[in-house]
Design an enzyme around this catalytic site. Structure first.
Site, short mmCIF file in Angstrom:
data_model
loop_
_atom_site.label_atom_id
_atom_site.label_comp_id
_atom_site.label_asym_id
_atom_site.label_seq_id
_atom_site.Cartn_x
_atom_site.Cartn_y
_atom_site.Cartn_z
CG MET A 1 -1.86 1.37 1.56
SD MET A 1 -2.80 1.38 0.21
CE MET A 1 -3.16 3.21 0.23
CD GLU A 2 -1.49 3.56 -3.16
OE1 GLU A 2 -2.46 3.89 -3.67
OE2 GLU A 2 -1.24 2.29 -2.87
CG ASN A 3 0.03 3.69 3.69
OD1 ASN A 3 -1.18 3.90 3.55
ND2 ASN A 3 0.60 2.46 4.02
CG HIS B 1 2.16 -0.89 -8.23
ND1 HIS B 1 1.48 -1.37 -9.22
CD2 HIS B 1 1.24 -0.56 -7.23
CE1 HIS B 1 0.28 -1.09 -9.10
NE2 HIS B 1 -0.18 -0.65 -7.95
CD GLU B 2 2.22 -0.15 -3.58
OE1 GLU B 2 1.65 1.06 -3.37
OE2 GLU B 2 1.54 -1.12 -3.95
CD GLU C 1 -4.06 0.87 -7.49
OE1 GLU C 1 -3.02 0.32 -7.73
OE2 GLU C 1 -4.27 1.24 -6.34
#
Length: 885
Positions: free
Chosen positions: A302-304, A336-337, A359
């Protein structure tokens, strides 16, 4: 967010036949009694949150305080925001210089809202809303959650948050929608011996008594609630300097941070690349990547913003057990993140309708960046073929949806995280960049990022900037065709040659698996055609088109395979391509095979066309081609499931086709083996074992015996495949041996792998033992659902029936964001005609009516598989007879 991929990429690219209902990870509604259905009123907006939390990990609860700077836009006597699973006290509202006004708080759990009502209407202006509250710590990745993990010193517990898409409301009462951006201050009271990490660097830390330490973080940039992050635990951190003063860090459980070194270096390289590509430097002072034990059925990372969360299997590399595929997964997950730090964090979609902007773009960037920084992983540049074909196995079903989709509820937002949003979004970007040119595309992206930094956007905002960078291309029309309607174009191609010039006729249709006979959709399709002499001509096919090429001979449609469409060649042209197959670039060989397989699946091409192509792959051909041959034969083997006699005949042929290549490679790695060669070796071992190769099975068992005596005897490249083969073919005694390994393992990643192996047995009695174990505390809270899903790979009917019978327990093992996909997915690989009815009946009872897309995908996929198996197998049998089988 990086989805946890369940379906096999080759299977999807071939048309989704090995798993006719492609299982896209992600998505799911909450139980029907907890269903948020509306967006918040637009009368009040947040500007800043000041949050203080005190977690109580021992009793799985936390206390919170928040002061929210708000602006009232219209006169109102109430403020409505989102909150779930909370209690409130001491709630007040105060204007600048005014007295605190008490608020009466009412909760609507179904709508997931809290309403703060006041005795008199509030005039437009600035206020501070303050409240104390309590919440719960969960065991799955929703809101603030705990993960327990084994160590040599005993079990430990760490805390993390996961808020996308709509779970910040479990942590702080908030405007938990992406278009409500605000700044955040966070203070955390946690055990003094624990590390506390969030999006921003620490501003101050001080002891507050009782063994607690108060950590205060610097103010965040303006961002959406779902990007806020908190982690608390016995962690270690390693860091290095990046560009523009950014500190890049990795965080892991104590004793494991050294295994994150590769991820740290990859993050540095990726961040440098993205700073250049986007033209806007990464704006935060740090970028951490936090490794967590366990797993989710929904996602792997997850990209927080400034504090990426990643499960250990996608971040840590243990030299004793990790192979080249693990290395690639760590790199692509980070790529990706980190892409999200711009597409998603700096510029955020206005609402979940445009989730693909996050995404799809991050998926495309991870592929582009892998090719640029690690070309050795894809020397034949075949990723283009899989990028374009991968989503088609899902997109060709009637249950698909457009890339830009309409989302009304929390459940539907969760469901939007699927293979269309990620895979088709990436494929469409790949095609559009090729259509307008890489430079024009990047210029448009840079303008989009610069104009909308720290704000929100919709898809047409991006299209406007790219269109301005590439005028005169009908770009917006093409982009709308591929993002506002679903489905897969079909380009029919035939050619004639006169006077030394080939005229190629192109006719558009639609490739569909389960809705033949319906009026086809229509697209404006960018098509690249390469002639026999290498000349490439590009044309926009709007219904029909033709191109002229110098010379006579075979031509290739979809040169380079970046176009999002299937190609159906006239028989004479397909034969010419087959005759000259060896001379084609590998990526075009793959494209030809992938399309032939998919078109044969639905009867648009003979099965013999696809099977004949597999015979043209020579021993010294690219490993990528052999991967596809092996995947094709493995998919056909699955068609024979339940018909032992016919399957035995096919398996004898398939073993004879694949064994010579495996004998050439051997079991042991050789100096100079490429990444693709290493991966092919393990694929062949796995598929030959499935095909019943006695020598492979015996050697796998021998190596497992040696492994029990000395784990170093099994090299990392072979470890997972050998253990997997032994587990799948285990008897009760072997299963118990694997169970013993799981029980004594103190490394969280390896322990998780062992419990997954226990759930992969073909023996129904052992599968039943695994299902029963999944509901106990032994595997760990995040492994139970995974074990049930692994049982479903071999025993879909058993796993589905078990999960439904124990639904109250299974619900506790699955992220709330995954349940609507999880249950139908368990039955998705079935060939039982009764299964679609069972899946639909479950959905009618337990899944919200507007959130049953995955139900219909699974059910209709089974029905279609049963129908098409009956059509395909006689053709395969006839082809085998012609081969003398």
């Amino acid at each position: 967010m990086r989805r946890r991929l369940v379906a096999v990429a080759i299977s999807l690219a071939l048309g989704g036949f090995a798993h006719a209902a492609p299982a896209d990870a992600g998505a799911t509604p909450l139980p029907p009694m907890v269903r948020a259905t509306t967006q918040l009123p637009r009368t009040v907006v947040p500007r800043h949150y000041a949050i203080e939390v005190t977690p109580h990990a021992d009793r799985m609860a936390f206390d919170g305080k928040v002061r929210i700077d708000v602006e009232v836009l219209e006169a109102t006597d109430r403020i409505v925001l989102q909150a779930l699973g909370m209690t409130f006290a001491n709630s007040t509202l105060q204007s600048a210089g005014g007295k605190p006004m008490p608020a009466k708080v009412s909760l609507d759990e179904a709508a997931q809202t809290a309403t703060f009502a006041f005795a008199a209407p509030l005039a437009p202006g600035r206020y501070v809303l303050a409240t104390d509250y309590t919440g719960t710590i969960g065991t799955q990745a929703n809101g603030l959650f705990a993960l327990d993990y084994p160590t040599a010193a005993g079990k430990k517990r760490a805390l993390y948050t996961q808020f996308e898409n709509s779970d910040a409301r479990r942590f702080v009462p908030s405007w938990d929608e992406p278009n409500y951006k605000a700044t955040f201050d966070l203070a955390v009271n946690a055990p003094a011996g624990d590390m506390v990490v969030s999006n921003m660097p620490v501003a101050s830390a001080s002891d507050v008594g009782g063994g607690l330490r108060r950590t205060v973080f610097k103010t965040s940039p303006r961002m959406s609630t779902y990007l806020l992050f908190l982690g608390v635990g016995d962690f270690e951190r390693a860091a290095m300097a990046g560009e523009n003063g950014t500190e890049i860090g990795v965080i892991a459980q104590r004793g494991k941070v050294g295994q994150a070194r590769y991820a740290l270096e990859a993050s540095r390289d990726v961040l440098r690349e993205y700073n250049d590509y986007f033209g806007v430097p990464y704006p935060l002072p740090k970028l951490d990547n936090i490794a967590a034990p366990g797993r989710s059925q929904f996602f792997s990372a997850m990209e927080n913003w400034g504090a990426i969360f990643t499960f250990e299997s996608s971040l840590l590399l243990d030299p004793a057990t990790s192979n080249v595929s693990d290395e690639q997964r760590v790199f692509t997950t980070a790529a990706h993140e980190i892409a999200h730090q711009w597409f998603g964090n700096l510029v955020t979609m206005a609402w979940w309708d445009d989730l693909w902007l996050n995404e799809g773009f991050a998926t495309w960037m991870e592929g582009r960046t892998s090719q640029k920084l690690h070309p050795e992983w894809d020397p034949d540049r075949v990723d283009a073929a899989y990028t374009s074909r991968g989503p088609m196995g899902r997109d060709a079903y009637a249950t698909t949806h457009p890339v830009v989709q309409h989302v009304e509820t929390v459940e539907q937002a969760s469901q939007a995280f699927d293979g269309i949003t990620y895979g088709k979004g990436s494929a469409v970007i790949n095609m559009l960049e090729d259509y307008v040119g890489a430079e024009a595309w990047r210029n448009g992206v840079r303008r989009y990022i610069a104009k909308r930094a720290y704000g929100n956007a919709v898809t047409d905002d991006l299209w406007a900037e790219v269109d301005a960078a590439a005028p005169g291309r009908r770009f917006v029309e093409v982009a709308h065709d591929f993002t506002l309607q679903p489905g897969v174009p079909l380009i029919k191609a035939s050619g004639t040659c006169e006077g030394g010039t080939t005229t190629v006729a192109l006719e558009q249709g639609e490739y569909t698996i389960d809705r033949p006979g319906k009026a086809p959709l229509r697209w404006r399709v960018p098509v690249a055609v390469r002639g026999a002499d290498g000349t490439v001509v590009k044309v926009l096919v709007d219904g029909n088109a033709s191109v002229r090429l110098p010379g006579c001979g075979a031509f290739v449609v979809n040169d380079g395979q970046k176009g999002y469409y299937r190609t159906l060649y006239a028989p004479a042209q397909f034969k010419a391509l087959g005759d000259g197959f060896a001379a084609l670039p590998v990526v075009d060989q793959l494209g030809l095979m992938l399309d032939a397989s998919a078109l044969a699946t639905v009867g648009l091409q003979p099965q013999s066309d696809m099977l004949d192509l597999t015979t043209k792959v020579g021993l010294d051909a690219s490993p990528n081609l052999w991967q596809l041959v092996a995947g094709t034969l493995g998919g056909i083997d699955d068609l024979y499931r339940g018909d032992a006699a016919r399957q035995a005949a096919f398996r004898a042929y398939a073993r004879g086709r694949l064994s010579p290549k495996f004998q050439q490679l051997g079991w042991e790695a050789r100096a100079g083996d490429s990444a693709t060669t290493k991966q092919l070796r393990t694929s062949l071992i796995g598929i030959l074992s499935t095909l019943g190769d006695a020598q492979v099975l015996a050697e796998a068992r021998r190596r497992f015996d040696a492994f029990e005596r000395d784990q170093a005897s099994l090299p990392p490249d072979l470890r997972r495949i050998v253990l997997g083969i032994v587990a799948r073919n285990a008897d009760a005694a072997t299963w118990d041996r694997i169970h013993a390994l799981a029980r004594k393992e103190t490394t969280s990643m390896l322990r998780d792998q062992y419990y997954g192996l226990l759930a992969s047995a073909k023996d129904p009695a052992l599968a039943k033992r695994a299902l029963e174990m999944a509901l106990t505390d032994e595997p760990g809270a995040t492994n139970g659902a995974d074990m049930i899903a692994r049982v479903a790979d071999e025993h879909p009917e058993m796993a589905f029936d078990f999960a439904v019978a124990h639904r109250s327990q299974v619900d506790g093992l699955v992220d709330s964001t995954s349940r609507a996909r999880y249950y139908p997915g368990l039955g998705g690989n079935s060939i039982d005609p009764a299964m679609p009815g069972k899946i639909r009946a479950f959905a009618a009872a337990h899944i919200a009516e507007g959130s049953r897309r995955d139900t219909e995908t699974a059910a209709s996929g089974i029905e279609t598989r049963i129908k098409l198996r009956a059509q395909r197998l006689p053709e395969v049998d006839a082809w085998l007879r012609r081969q003398g089988v």
